[in-house]
Design a protein around this motif. Structure first.
Motif, PDB file in Angstrom:
ATOM      1  N   GLY A 123       1.110   1.185 -16.282  1.00 46.71           N
ATOM      2  CA  GLY A 123       2.392   0.514 -16.573  1.00 46.71           C
ATOM      3  C   GLY A 123       3.513   1.511 -16.782  1.00 46.71           C
ATOM      4  N   ALA A 124       3.213   2.636 -17.414  1.00 39.16           N
ATOM      5  CA  ALA A 124       4.215   3.682 -17.621  1.00 39.16           C
ATOM      6  C   ALA A 124       4.607   4.311 -16.285  1.00 39.16           C
ATOM      7  N   ILE A 125       3.627   4.479 -15.399  1.00 41.36           N
ATOM      8  CA  ILE A 125       3.915   5.005 -14.061  1.00 41.36           C
ATOM      9  C   ILE A 125       4.839   4.050 -13.320  1.00 41.36           C
ATOM     10  N   ALA A 126       4.511   2.765 -13.352  1.00 46.17           N
ATOM     11  CA  ALA A 126       5.302   1.757 -12.641  1.00 46.17           C
ATOM     12  C   ALA A 126       6.731   1.694 -13.169  1.00 46.17           C
ATOM     13  N   THR A 127       6.887   1.776 -14.482  1.00 47.15           N
ATOM     14  CA  THR A 127       8.224   1.739 -15.080  1.00 47.15           C
ATOM     15  C   THR A 127       9.052   2.932 -14.636  1.00 47.15           C
ATOM     16  N   LEU A 128       8.434   4.107 -14.630  1.00 50.57           N
ATOM     17  CA  LEU A 128       9.141   5.316 -14.198  1.00 50.57           C
ATOM     18  C   LEU A 128       9.505   5.236 -12.720  1.00 50.57           C
ATOM     19  N   ILE A 129       8.576   4.792 -11.885  1.00 47.13           N
ATOM     20  CA  ILE A 129       8.834   4.666 -10.443  1.00 47.13           C
ATOM     21  C   ILE A 129       9.982   3.691 -10.188  1.00 47.13           C
ATOM     22  N   ASP A 130       9.965   2.550 -10.869  1.00 43.17           N
ATOM     23  CA  ASP A 130      11.022   1.556 -10.686  1.00 43.17           C
ATOM     24  C   ASP A 130      12.377   2.115 -11.105  1.00 43.17           C
TER      25      ASP A 130
ATOM     26  N   LYS B 201      25.779   1.196  -6.334  1.00 49.51           N
ATOM     27  CA  LYS B 201      25.557  -0.064  -7.049  1.00 49.51           C
ATOM     28  C   LYS B 201      24.154  -0.094  -7.619  1.00 49.51           C
ATOM     29  N   SER B 202      24.048  -0.723  -8.771  1.00 45.42           N
ATOM     30  CA  SER B 202      22.718  -0.959  -9.343  1.00 45.42           C
ATOM     31  C   SER B 202      22.169  -2.220  -8.703  1.00 45.42           C
ATOM     32  N   LYS B 203      20.927  -2.158  -8.275  1.00 48.42           N
ATOM     33  CA  LYS B 203      20.295  -3.307  -7.630  1.00 48.42           C
ATOM     34  C   LYS B 203      18.984  -3.615  -8.326  1.00 48.42           C
ATOM     35  N   ALA B 204      18.568  -4.867  -8.215  1.00 45.02           N
ATOM     36  CA  ALA B 204      17.281  -5.277  -8.778  1.00 45.02           C
ATOM     37  C   ALA B 204      16.168  -4.994  -7.785  1.00 45.02           C
ATOM     38  N   SER B 205      14.992  -4.652  -8.293  1.00 41.09           N
ATOM     39  CA  SER B 205      13.822  -4.473  -7.436  1.00 41.09           C
ATOM     40  C   SER B 205      13.280  -5.856  -7.090  1.00 41.09           C
ATOM     41  N   VAL B 206      13.076  -6.109  -5.807  1.00 40.21           N
ATOM     42  CA  VAL B 206      12.548  -7.407  -5.390  1.00 40.21           C
ATOM     43  C   VAL B 206      11.117  -7.305  -4.888  1.00 40.21           C
ATOM     44  N   ASP B 207      10.681  -6.119  -4.520  1.00 42.40           N
ATOM     45  CA  ASP B 207       9.307  -5.919  -4.070  1.00 42.40           C
ATOM     46  C   ASP B 207       8.897  -4.494  -4.398  1.00 42.40           C
ATOM     47  N   VAL B 208       7.894  -4.362  -5.230  1.00 37.62           N
ATOM     48  CA  VAL B 208       7.402  -3.041  -5.604  1.00 37.62           C
ATOM     49  C   VAL B 208       5.910  -3.001  -5.294  1.00 37.62           C
ATOM     50  N   THR B 209       5.526  -2.060  -4.465  1.00 39.01           N
ATOM     51  CA  THR B 209       4.116  -1.852  -4.155  1.00 39.01           C
ATOM     52  C   THR B 209       3.749  -0.453  -4.595  1.00 39.01           C
ATOM     53  N   ILE B 210       2.719  -0.350  -5.426  1.00 42.69           N
ATOM     54  CA  ILE B 210       2.291   0.951  -5.934  1.00 42.69           C
ATOM     55  C   ILE B 210       0.814   1.134  -5.627  1.00 42.69           C
ATOM     56  N   SER B 211       0.491   2.251  -5.013  1.00 45.69           N
ATOM     57  CA  SER B 211      -0.897   2.623  -4.755  1.00 45.69           C
ATOM     58  C   SER B 211      -1.226   3.842  -5.609  1.00 45.69           C
TER      59      SER B 211
ATOM     60  N   LEU C 139      20.029  -4.835   1.424  1.00 45.90           N
ATOM     61  CA  LEU C 139      18.675  -4.385   1.119  1.00 45.90           C
ATOM     62  C   LEU C 139      18.550  -2.880   1.339  1.00 45.90           C
ATOM     63  N   THR C 140      18.008  -2.192   0.355  1.00 48.57           N
ATOM     64  CA  THR C 140      17.774  -0.749   0.454  1.00 48.57           C
ATOM     65  C   THR C 140      16.316  -0.487   0.103  1.00 48.57           C
ATOM     66  N   SER C 141      15.648   0.309   0.932  1.00 45.08           N
ATOM     67  CA  SER C 141      14.241   0.628   0.726  1.00 45.08           C
ATOM     68  C   SER C 141      14.099   2.068   0.251  1.00 45.08           C
ATOM     69  N   VAL C 142      13.278   2.254  -0.787  1.00 48.76           N
ATOM     70  CA  VAL C 142      13.072   3.571  -1.378  1.00 48.76           C
ATOM     71  C   VAL C 142      11.575   3.871  -1.417  1.00 48.76           C
ATOM     72  N   LEU C 143      11.215   5.091  -1.069  1.00 47.35           N
ATOM     73  CA  LEU C 143       9.849   5.575  -1.198  1.00 47.35           C
ATOM     74  C   LEU C 143       9.816   6.547  -2.363  1.00 47.35           C
ATOM     75  N   VAL C 144       8.920   6.304  -3.323  1.00 49.49           N
ATOM     76  CA  VAL C 144       8.778   7.183  -4.481  1.00 49.49           C
ATOM     77  C   VAL C 144       7.351   7.722  -4.472  1.00 49.49           C
ATOM     78  N   GLU C 145       7.223   9.046  -4.461  1.00 47.23           N
ATOM     79  CA  GLU C 145       5.909   9.684  -4.494  1.00 47.23           C
ATOM     80  C   GLU C 145       5.770  10.491  -5.778  1.00 47.23           C
ATOM     81  N   VAL C 146       4.615  10.368  -6.398  1.00 46.60           N
ATOM     82  CA  VAL C 146       4.312  11.106  -7.614  1.00 46.60           C
ATOM     83  C   VAL C 146       3.093  11.974  -7.312  1.00 46.60           C
ATOM     84  N   LYS C 147       3.196  13.260  -7.616  1.00 45.88           N
ATOM     85  CA  LYS C 147       2.050  14.145  -7.403  1.00 45.88           C
ATOM     86  C   LYS C 147       1.997  15.194  -8.494  1.00 45.88           C
ATOM     87  N   ARG C 148       0.803  15.745  -8.667  1.00 48.60           N
ATOM     88  CA  ARG C 148       0.693  16.869  -9.591  1.00 48.60           C
ATOM     89  C   ARG C 148       1.594  17.974  -9.044  1.00 48.60           C
TER      90      ARG C 148
END
Length: 136
Positions: free
Chosen positions: A65-72, A85-95, A119-128
């Protein structure tokens, strides 16, 4: 362009304030505490983050949940730097591919990969830091 610079500067200030717990919600203050922006430009963000103890699950891993909050939140900041502009997230997929432990340092990269109309699409990657991807 002036608008692009204004949007970028606003995003930089938002991230700096949130990382210090200033002028933001309690959830933002907890989520972004200690995050370090390494590179922020229009539609792109790279930062380092040491996973704090309050973000732990019962096994000492970074809580999903903490990961998802940070990614969002970082995705929203990246969109703001791109659109102004600030926009709301309408679809979040996290693997989640792997777990990370508390006090481990991760690198997070967010980039706008498409924009059409409102509509704007963003890719967020988290890695060590300097290693393999943990989540997308």
């Amino acid at each position: 362009m002036k608008e692009d610079d204004d949007a970028l500067q606003a995003s930089i200030k938002m991230l700096e304030r949130a990382s210090k717990g200033v002028e933001c919600s309690e959830l933002e203050a907890i989520t972004f505490q200690g995050i370090q922006a390494v590179e922020l430009r229009t539609g792109f963000l790279r930062c380092y983050f040491v996973i704090p103890i309050h973000a732990a699950d019962q096994d000492g891993n970074w809580h999903a949940g903490a990961i998802a909050t940070l990614i969002d939140g970082l995705g929203a900041l990246t969109v703001n730097s791109f659109t102004g502009k600030s926009k709301a997230s309408v679809d979040v997929t996290i693997s989640l591919y792997s777990s990370a432990k508390i006090q481990e340092e991760v690198e997070i990269e967010a980039k706008v990969v498409g924009s059409r109309g409102k509509l704007t699409s963003v890719l967020v990657e988290v890695k060590r830091k300097g290693a393999a991807i943990l989540s997308i």
